[in-house]
Design a protein around this motif. Sequence first.
Motif, mmCIF file in Angstrom:
data_model
loop_
_atom_site.group_PDB
_atom_site.id
_atom_site.type_symbol
_atom_site.label_atom_id
_atom_site.label_comp_id
_atom_site.label_asym_id
_atom_site.label_seq_id
_atom_site.Cartn_x
_atom_site.Cartn_y
_atom_site.Cartn_z
ATOM 1 N N ARG A 1 8.982 8.726 -6.855
ATOM 2 C CA ARG A 1 8.964 9.473 -8.125
ATOM 3 C C ARG A 1 9.646 8.662 -9.225
ATOM 4 O O ARG A 1 9.162 8.610 -10.361
ATOM 5 C CB ARG A 1 9.671 10.825 -7.924
ATOM 6 N N GLU A 2 10.727 8.004 -8.877
ATOM 7 C CA GLU A 2 11.450 7.196 -9.870
ATOM 8 C C GLU A 2 10.598 6.018 -10.353
ATOM 9 O O GLU A 2 10.536 5.728 -11.544
ATOM 10 C CB GLU A 2 12.750 6.679 -9.245
ATOM 11 N N GLU A 3 9.908 5.373 -9.422
ATOM 12 C CA GLU A 3 9.054 4.243 -9.792
ATOM 13 C C GLU A 3 7.887 4.699 -10.658
ATOM 14 O O GLU A 3 7.501 4.007 -11.604
ATOM 15 C CB GLU A 3 8.538 3.530 -8.536
ATOM 16 N N GLU A 4 7.342 5.872 -10.331
ATOM 17 C CA GLU A 4 6.250 6.401 -11.155
ATOM 18 C C GLU A 4 6.723 6.666 -12.581
ATOM 19 O O GLU A 4 6.036 6.344 -13.553
ATOM 20 C CB GLU A 4 5.711 7.699 -10.548
ATOM 21 N N LEU A 5 7.917 7.232 -12.705
ATOM 22 C CA LEU A 5 8.459 7.521 -14.031
ATOM 23 C C LEU A 5 8.743 6.238 -14.814
ATOM 24 O O LEU A 5 8.488 6.158 -16.019
ATOM 25 C CB LEU A 5 9.727 8.380 -13.911
ATOM 26 N N ASP B 1 0.810 -1.209 0.000
ATOM 27 C CA ASP B 1 0.000 0.000 0.000
ATOM 28 C C ASP B 1 0.850 1.267 0.000
ATOM 29 O O ASP B 1 0.319 2.374 -0.002
ATOM 30 C CB ASP B 1 -0.919 0.017 1.233
ATOM 31 N N LYS B 2 2.184 1.111 -0.006
ATOM 32 C CA LYS B 2 3.056 2.276 -0.005
ATOM 33 C C LYS B 2 2.916 3.029 -1.318
ATOM 34 O O LYS B 2 2.810 2.416 -2.381
ATOM 35 C CB LYS B 2 4.520 1.858 0.142
ATOM 36 N N PRO B 3 2.951 4.343 -1.261
ATOM 37 C CA PRO B 3 2.905 5.106 -2.509
ATOM 38 C C PRO B 3 4.217 4.922 -3.273
ATOM 39 O O PRO B 3 5.273 4.690 -2.685
ATOM 40 C CB PRO B 3 2.722 6.550 -2.051
ATOM 41 N N LEU B 4 4.124 4.985 -4.603
ATOM 42 C CA LEU B 4 5.304 4.823 -5.444
ATOM 43 C C LEU B 4 6.224 6.031 -5.300
ATOM 44 O O LEU B 4 5.766 7.165 -5.142
ATOM 45 C CB LEU B 4 4.882 4.687 -6.914
#
Length: 178
Positions: free
Chosen positions: A140-144, A135-138
């Motif tokens: 910035r690198e993972e989102e990209l 449930d951890k938010p991604l």
Amino acid sequence: MERKVKYNYEFKLRCVQEVLRKHRSVNSVAYENSIASSNLNRWIRFYIEFGNEGLLPRHKNKNYSVNFKLKVIQAIENKSISLSKACLIFNIPRESTITSWQRKYGIEGITGLQLKPKGRPSSMNFKKRKQRKTDKPLTREEELLKELEYLRAENEILKKFNALVQAEQAKQNKRLKP
């Protein structure tokens, strides 16, 4: 879901009783009822051994333990009993079941008698990355990286679509030119 029973209990009982009580021959009763005489003989043996319960439908694809299979095979070898007699003693519906156990035991030994998993494997190996289950938010690198993967897939789809459109146009041009 139960298997389809070709001959019902009443039919089997009537045929067996015609042979045993009315003293008719197996072949004549089998011919009259359009069944194989081997089936009728098997019904008679099971009726004599187990009574009315011997004619009831059996569970198909019953799983037998390795020890039970080994016990049946050893009984046949050591006591020199026939397959049909072994079926009666151990309450196995078909001789072919024992024959397949003997063949597997002869080729692979005791490992051949073990149950093999059937059907498709429960888990499949995926080469793509696995979905996150936290449930951890991604970051910035993972989102990209996720967006980059999506855009690459979209780009591939557009390239394939463009190639199909060009192929269709080329086909149209060939038809129009003589």
